[in-house]
Enzyme design. Structure first.
Site, PDB file in Angstrom:
ATOM      1  N   ASP A 174      48.941  36.199  30.318  1.00 32.24           N
ATOM      2  CA  ASP A 174      47.993  35.088  30.195  1.00 32.24           C
ATOM      3  C   ASP A 174      47.046  35.407  29.046  1.00 32.24           C
ATOM      4  O   ASP A 174      47.190  36.449  28.377  1.00 32.24           O
ATOM      5  CB  ASP A 174      47.231  34.860  31.525  1.00 32.24           C
ATOM      6  CG  ASP A 174      46.945  33.374  31.749  1.00 32.24           C
ATOM      7  OD1 ASP A 174      46.314  32.753  30.878  1.00 32.24           O
ATOM      8  OD2 ASP A 174      47.372  32.836  32.786  1.00 32.24           O
ATOM      9  N   HIS A 245      48.294  29.605  27.290  1.00 30.14           N
ATOM     10  CA  HIS A 245      47.967  30.845  28.010  1.00 30.14           C
ATOM     11  C   HIS A 245      48.511  32.071  27.274  1.00 30.14           C
ATOM     12  O   HIS A 245      49.014  33.015  27.891  1.00 30.14           O
ATOM     13  CB  HIS A 245      48.506  30.782  29.446  1.00 30.14           C
ATOM     14  CG  HIS A 245      47.726  29.828  30.312  1.00 30.14           C
ATOM     15  ND1 HIS A 245      46.523  30.172  30.882  1.00 30.14           N
ATOM     16  CD2 HIS A 245      47.948  28.539  30.658  1.00 30.14           C
ATOM     17  CE1 HIS A 245      46.060  29.135  31.571  1.00 30.14           C
ATOM     18  NE2 HIS A 245      46.899  28.127  31.439  1.00 30.14           N
ATOM     19  N   GLU A 312      48.980  23.789  30.960  1.00 29.44           N
ATOM     20  CA  GLU A 312      47.698  23.750  30.252  1.00 29.44           C
ATOM     21  C   GLU A 312      47.816  24.184  28.790  1.00 29.44           C
ATOM     22  O   GLU A 312      46.966  24.909  28.281  1.00 29.44           O
ATOM     23  CB  GLU A 312      46.666  24.625  30.995  1.00 29.44           C
ATOM     24  CG  GLU A 312      46.435  24.155  32.416  1.00 29.44           C
ATOM     25  CD  GLU A 312      45.502  25.062  33.221  1.00 29.44           C
ATOM     26  OE1 GLU A 312      44.702  24.533  33.987  1.00 29.44           O
ATOM     27  OE2 GLU A 312      45.582  26.306  33.081  1.00 29.44           O
TER      28      GLU A 312
HETATM   29  C1  ACM Z   1      47.917  26.539  36.883  1.00 31.18           C
HETATM   30  O1  ACM Z   1      47.164  26.592  37.864  1.00 31.18           O
HETATM   31  N1  ACM Z   1      47.421  26.488  35.665  1.00 31.18           N
HETATM   32  C2  ACM Z   1      49.347  26.536  37.041  1.00 31.18           C
END
Ligand code: ACM
Length: 544
Positions: A174, A245, A312
């Site tokens: 991440d 991420h 995201e």
């Molecule tokens: C997430 O909670 N961004 C998968």
């Protein structure tokens, strides 16, 4: 009986009769069940002090695999004064029967050494028939936001097994840390596994600890974790999150970022929480780089499903970057959503060519879902419903229901007051299959998982507190044949939890007690600072 998760059927034959385990009790393991015999003697053997050695003579725990077509993961457990016969539909079923056997022995069977060497170990005479509702019963653990050392991960695998869960979704990368050694790209861990300081609290918090944070798993650590999981019939599904991420990877290899608009050579591993602007550049170099990463990932993880994240990924940099726009024109893609879907499709084909299957968060639906892809439905049920209707497999993990970072109570004492209130009862009433799905669509719901995001969990104690006891309720939802939400017997579950808390105590789990956090589990701000640690969401979650 206070079994958790509740079995399909339990029949007791009176309390006077039963099977006494002693030094002469042997484990008679049919070929294919040797792993369960090893687990019994190393675990129940350690707790009881009994050898539970291999053998066939005399009083025995007989481990068998059913001939014919019994359901995978099912088992039948029969106990009488002469011994135990545990017959599984497969080796996994035998293993789950062994888990039930340990619960029947009482909480002290969950310790690592005997507390009373002279005690009598007795199994009640009974017949248990059992089989899980779902084939995917998972827990996702985020080890990027806060690193959990290998020992902690192995311990969580034991806790999953004790609750008959069978998927460990390992969120390994991440913005805040890259946690898996990749031999051909050593800077991913040399640089990407470390951050200089850490936010204390959720994203609204203005508190920081100035202590560097980090760590990673070597490839041998990963092999050990995967093998330990396999012995417990748990599949480890690795996640490498792209194209968002990814700041830790970009900090290590700046050429992975959108270098025409951002000086990525100045980026460090991210030290705060939230959604990050820095996404991967849509270049051939990026594709080749991550093919290399996934080649090493495939060599380490036998899982059919490989998780590529996909959540995201902000599109602002792609909108602004002349290079990304030129790439879109070259590929004939209209709109940045398509660029995200181009990334995912590339790896869908790449994984399919290697006999694996891609799974991603529900944003991978945007811009068109890759043909073989499965979806982790997290922003509610909607993504999962769309995917299932289009014939794609789905794992239901809606954040409003089963994100275990969300607070467990509305009171001011909760150590991290973020998200919706999701009590033990709320999780118990969670239904993974939404009523909108017709039966043939519902077949695409492979199962469900609870997700543990660790921004607010700096250490193992915090992970335990957020995860338990709710994981016990979740396990029953995933395994047991429960009636519709409103008809579930929560009072009955709570009554069984009395016995289960004793097991968790014996296992050393620092769960949230039913009456609220213990004094040291509360979290006053340090040094008298009163800055907000988080942002609660008021009201009930929408049923979306
Ligand atoms: C997430 O909670 N961004 C998968």
């Amino acid at each position: 009986m206070d079994l958790i998760p509740a079995p399909l059927g339990y029949q007791g034959f009176g309390s006077t009769d039963g099977f006494l385990l002693d030094r002469n009790t042997v484990v008679d393991a049919q070929p294919g069940t040797e792993g369960v015999a090893r687990w019994l003697s190393s675990t129940v053997g350690a707790a009881t002090g009994l050898p539970l050695a291999p053998g066939t003579a005399g009083a025995a725990i007989r481990l068998r695999i059913a001939a014919g077509s019994a359901r995978p993961e099912s088992y039948a457990l029969h106990v009488n004064a002469d011994g135990v016969t545990l017959t599984g539909g497969d080796a996994a079923g035998v293993f789950y029967g062994a888990q039930t056997l340990r619960q029947l022995l009482g909480p002290d069977a969950f310790r690592r050494a005997p507390v009373n060497p002279g005690r009598v170990w007795k199994l009640p005479s009974c017949a248990v028939e059992d089989s899980p509702r779902f084939g995917w019963r998972g827990l996702m653990l985020d080890v990027s936001r806060h690193f959990m050392h290998k020992d902690g991960v192995l311990r969580y695998l034991d806790l999953l097994a004790a609750h008959k869960l069978n998927v460990f979704h390992f969120h390994l990368t991440d913005d805040q840390g890259w946690r898996i050694e990749i031999k051909r790209h050593p800077k991913l861990t040399e640089t990407g596994a470390w951050r200089a300081r850490t936010k204390w609290g959720h994203r609204a918090s203005e508190l920081w600890t100035q202590t560097p944070h980090g760590g990673y798993y070597t490839q041998d650590d990963i092999r050990e974790i995967v093998a330990y999981a396999a012995e417990r019939h748990i599949t480890v599904v690795p996640e490498v999150d792209i194209p968002g991420h990814s700041q830790a990877a970009i900090a290590a290899y700046p050429e992975l970022g959108n270098t025409d608009i951002v000086d990525t050579s100045q980026l460090a591993v991210w030290d705060t929480w939230g959604i990050n602007q820095n996404v991967l550049a849509p270049t051939d170099n990026t594709l080749r780089f991550f093919e290399g990463v996934f080649e090493e990932v495939l060599a380490l993880f036998p899982s059919t499903f490989i998780h590529i994240g996909g959540d995201e990924a902000l599109k602002d940099q792609w909108k602004k970057s002349p290079a990304a726009q030129a790439r879109m024109r070259e590929l004939g893609l209209t709109g940045e959503d398509r660029l995200q879907s181009w990334f995912i499709r590339h790896f869908d084909t790449w994984l399919t060519d290697r006999g694996r299957r891609l799974i991603g968060w529900d944003e991978i639906l945007e811009g068109g879902l890759a043909p073989g892809a499965a979806v982790s439905s997290w922003r509610g049920y909607a993504g999962g419903i769309t995917a299932a209707r289009a014939g794609h497999d789905v794992v239901m993990c809606p954040e409003q229901q089963v994100y275990l970072d969300h607070r467990q109570d509305g009171g001011a004492d909760e150590p991290m007051p973020i998200g919706y209130v999701r009590t033990l009862e709320d999780v118990y009433r969670f239904e993974p299959v939404p009523p909108q799905l017709a039966p043939e669509e519902a077949r695409h719901v492979l199962g469900t998982q609870a997700n543990v995001w660790t921004e607010v969990m700096e250490n193992r104690s915090r992970v335990d507190y957020q995860t338990f006891p709710r994981l016990a309720a979740f396990a029953e939802v995933a395994w047991s044949d429960l009636p519709p939400s409103a008809e579930r017997d929560f009072a009955g579950f709570e009554a069984r939890m009395t016995g289960h808390y004793a097991r968790l105590d014996a296992l050393g789990v620092e769960y949230r007690p039913p009456g609220g956090p213990l004094p040291w589990q509360k979290r006053p701000a340090p040094n008298g600072l009163t800055a907000s640690l988080g942002r609660p969401i008021e009201g009930s979650p929408p049923n979306v």
